[in-house]
Motif scaffolding. Structure first.
Motif, short mmCIF file in Angstrom:
data_model
loop_
_atom_site.label_atom_id
_atom_site.label_comp_id
_atom_site.label_asym_id
_atom_site.label_seq_id
_atom_site.Cartn_x
_atom_site.Cartn_y
_atom_site.Cartn_z
N THR A 235 0.86 -1.19 -0.08
CA THR A 235 0.07 0.20 0.01
C THR A 235 0.77 1.56 0.00
OG1 THR A 235 -0.25 0.06 2.29
CG2 THR A 235 -1.88 -1.34 1.22
N ARG A 236 2.16 1.12 -0.19
CA ARG A 236 2.90 2.27 -0.17
C ARG A 236 4.32 2.01 -0.92
NH1 ARG A 236 6.81 2.59 4.94
NH2 ARG A 236 6.31 0.47 6.06
N SER A 265 -1.39 -1.84 -4.46
CA SER A 265 -2.95 -1.24 -4.22
C SER A 265 -3.09 -0.08 -3.52
CB SER A 265 -4.02 -2.37 -3.84
OG SER A 265 -3.50 -2.87 -2.49
N GLU A 267 -2.90 4.09 -2.39
CA GLU A 267 -3.64 5.37 -2.61
C GLU A 267 -2.74 6.44 -3.41
OE1 GLU A 267 -5.39 7.15 0.57
OE2 GLU A 267 -7.04 5.41 1.01
N GLU A 268 -1.49 6.51 -2.92
CA GLU A 268 -0.64 7.18 -3.76
C GLU A 268 -0.20 6.59 -5.11
OE1 GLU A 268 3.35 7.63 -2.46
OE2 GLU A 268 3.46 5.72 -1.26
N CYS A 291 -3.90 -0.96 -8.77
CA CYS A 291 -4.30 0.36 -8.51
C CYS A 291 -5.92 0.42 -8.18
CB CYS A 291 -3.68 1.42 -9.07
SG CYS A 291 -1.81 1.22 -9.23
N LEU A 292 -6.06 1.49 -7.19
CA LEU A 292 -7.55 1.78 -7.18
C LEU A 292 -7.98 2.55 -8.36
CD1 LEU A 292 -7.47 3.21 -3.55
CD2 LEU A 292 -7.94 0.90 -4.29
N ASP A 296 -3.46 6.02 -11.76
CA ASP A 296 -2.35 6.06 -10.77
C ASP A 296 -1.43 4.95 -10.73
OD1 ASP A 296 -3.54 8.25 -9.79
OD2 ASP A 296 -4.65 7.22 -8.28
#
Length: 563
Positions: A235-236, A265, A267-268, A291-292, A296
């Motif tokens: 997540t990062r 996956s 958010e950034e 990715c969401l 991105d």
């Protein structure tokens, strides 16, 4: 601007305070600091007798300098930092007390059982600044580690100040040092001399996304981070904080290639590995974009700035918009001298039209002397738009692309187009000394612009060879199914190549076997091997394969096999 250093009176070599004992209190007598467990025994070797002692583990440094530096050199300031970057000792000694140059050996000796620790040494050459002050005017750094205690635990290294580096060090990044007038990654001096293989100094095993992120953030030269089999939900992004060195790279590898799957996956925007320090190796991983938002999913790997000597080997990178991205930093530093080898870069579905960036397997800008070998660029498509297997822009020198496969399987999406390889056609800049050889571009053709002293050798191109303005190209033994387009401002030296012939007239089976038919011409050339990596006969066949080649050209034989 240099800052003068007040010069302290030198002490006679026979000063009893310089006897070879290493309690921290002894540093006060030298006007120096000792802030940690690594002790620099500068004082111990100012008399010849003290240098005959042999310790269970010690590192002996001799200093030398080229003529111009030697003529100005008055003293040497010598700093030792631990593996965490904290200063552990600083000392300064007059060259006269060292007996001139080359100097007598100055020992670094461990304290308190820390012989296994690594350290960074920075040495500054000082000259007379007037008024009794000294100023630094040359600098060199190196990294090292103590050899194991006991026989063979004593190491020696000569650090030479180069005249080409006088006052040059200010232009180098924190993880670089000046060597012969160039900023280079700080070299590592291996325990017990040069190593035959890059055996790790420390092995870190990880089995969770959190542990992997922590290991990358904490990595130091000589680390091998081993990723256990499994799926890792990231997540990062994973960002480098330090670099390795030629003898001690930082390696992140799957314990077994293809069994460690990193799914991003967060958010950034995705740049899953962000490499901005030298000598990193990523080996055997599967990195996928989940990715969401498709917009991105930028990069599986982004190499930039000081990320020189990066090696990306034996990986699978899937479902990013620009799968691997290499580019300069904003201050102009370029991540030169990398290797992309044995990887599969692919999209499992076309990138959707909602993505607003360009779509490519590799976006490479403004770095030099990279090698791209044994890779597969597969199905990198952009729904309703144009995409590229790999494109190269900006100014680069000495790029070599060999034994790669670029392909699209099946039909293009409606409204889409695909260009196999693009060199210099997107932005200003120039390729110099580019070599494209033993490569198969099964889809999209090749476009080249602003390319000086470039070569295309023994390559199969399905589509056009489009040579735009400013191309100086030698084409040897190429097979091209499309046209050869040459702009008025370009020149081509063509030797034993074939153009505008259907693939079925050139190879055994366009779908399954790309070895050449007997009718394909032969020639004398300097390309000694084929796409399979096997030696060619003395009379070479045009194209990437020989009739007798062990592989059929439908895959890059040394690339990662898909699971």
């Amino acid at each position: 601007m240099t800052h003068p250093i007040r010069r302290e009176p030198s002490r006679h070599p026979s000063d009893r305070r310089r006897r070879p004992v290493f309690e921290r209190a002894r540093w006060a007598a030298l006007g120096s600091t000792a802030l940690g467990p690594i002790a620099l025994g500068l004082a111990a070797c100012l008399s010849a007798a003290s240098c005959v002692l042999v310790y269970e583990s010690e590192f002996l440094v001799r200093f030398d300098a080229e003529p111009e530096t030697r003529a100005q050199l008055v003293a040497i300031e010598y700093e030792v930092r631990g593996s965490d970057g904290a200063t552990e000792s600083v000392a300064r000694v007059d060259v006269a007390d060292l007996g001139g140059l080359p100097s007598s050996p100055l020992p670094i000796r461990p304290l308190g059982g820390d012989w296994h620790r690594s350290f960074l040494v920075t040495a500054r050459a000082l000259r007379d600044a007037g008024g009794g002050a000294l100023e630094p005017f040359n600098e060199r750094s190196f990294r090292a580690a103590f050899a194991p205690r006991g026989p063979g635990g004593r190491q020696e290294y000569t650090l030479t100040f180069s005249d080409d580096c006088i006052l040059f060090q200010r232009a180098c990044a924190a993880d670089e040092t000046c060597i012969d007038g160039r900023c280079e990654p700080i070299p590592f001096v291996s325990p017990n001399g040069p190593r035959e293989a890059h055996e790790p100094l420390r092995v870190v095993t990880v089995d969770s996304a959190e542990a992997l992120a922590d290991a990358v953030a904490d990595a130091r030269f000589g680390d091998e981070i081993v990723v256990e089999p499994g799926s890792y939900e990231l997540t990062r992004n994973l960002r480098t904080a330090r670099g390795g060195s030629a003898d001690a790279p930082i390696v992140v590898r799957a314990r077994t290639p293809g069994t460690a799957i990193l799914r991003y996956s967060g958010e950034e925007p995705a740049e899953v590995f962000v490499i901005t320090h030298p000598y990193w190796v990523i080996d055997g991983l599967d990195i996928e974009g989940h990715c969401l938002a498709d917009q991105d999913c930028d990069h599986a790997v982004h190499v930039s700035g000081s990320g020189r000597y990066t090696v990306l080997r034996n990986n699978r990178f899937a479902d990013f918009n620009q799968i691997v991205h290499v580019n300069p930093a904003s201050d102009g530093r370029t991540p030169d001298d990398g290797i992309l080898e044995g990887n599969v870069l692919e999209c499992t579905r076309p990138r959707p039209s909602s993505v607003s960036t360009s779509v490519t397997g590799l976006r490479f800008q403004g770095a030099s002397r990279w090698i791209f070998r044994d890779n597969v660029f597969r199905d990198v498509l952009y729904d309703g738009h144009g995409s590229t297997g790999a494109y190269f822009l900006g100014t680069s020198e000495g790029l070599v692309l060999e034994r790669n496969l670029v392909e699209v399987r099946g039909e293009l999406p409606v409204g889409s187009s695909f260009l196999g390889l693009s060199f210099g056609t997107v932005a200003a800049g120039q390729q110099r000394g580019l070599v494209l050889r033993n490569t198969i571009v099964r889809s999209g053709g090749v476009a080249i612009q602003n390319c000086e002293s470039c070569r295309v050798e023994h390559t199969l191109v399905v589509g056009d060879l489009d040579l735009r303005a400013g191309v100086e190209l030698t084409v040897i033994g190429a097979l091209v199914t499309g046209r050869r387009r040459v702009a008025a401002a370009s020149t081509v030296d063509e030797r034993e190549s074939v153009f505008e012939r259907p693939l079925a007239e050139l190879v055994v089976d366009p779908e399954d076997d790309l070895r050449p038919l007997p009718s394909v011409p032969t020639l004398a050339s300097d390309v000694a091997d084929d796409l399979c990596g096997d030696p060619r006969p003395s009379r070479r066949t045009a194209g990437p394969l020989e009739p007798s080649s062990a592989c059929r050209g439908t895959d890059a034989p040394r690339a990662r096999r898909l699971p």
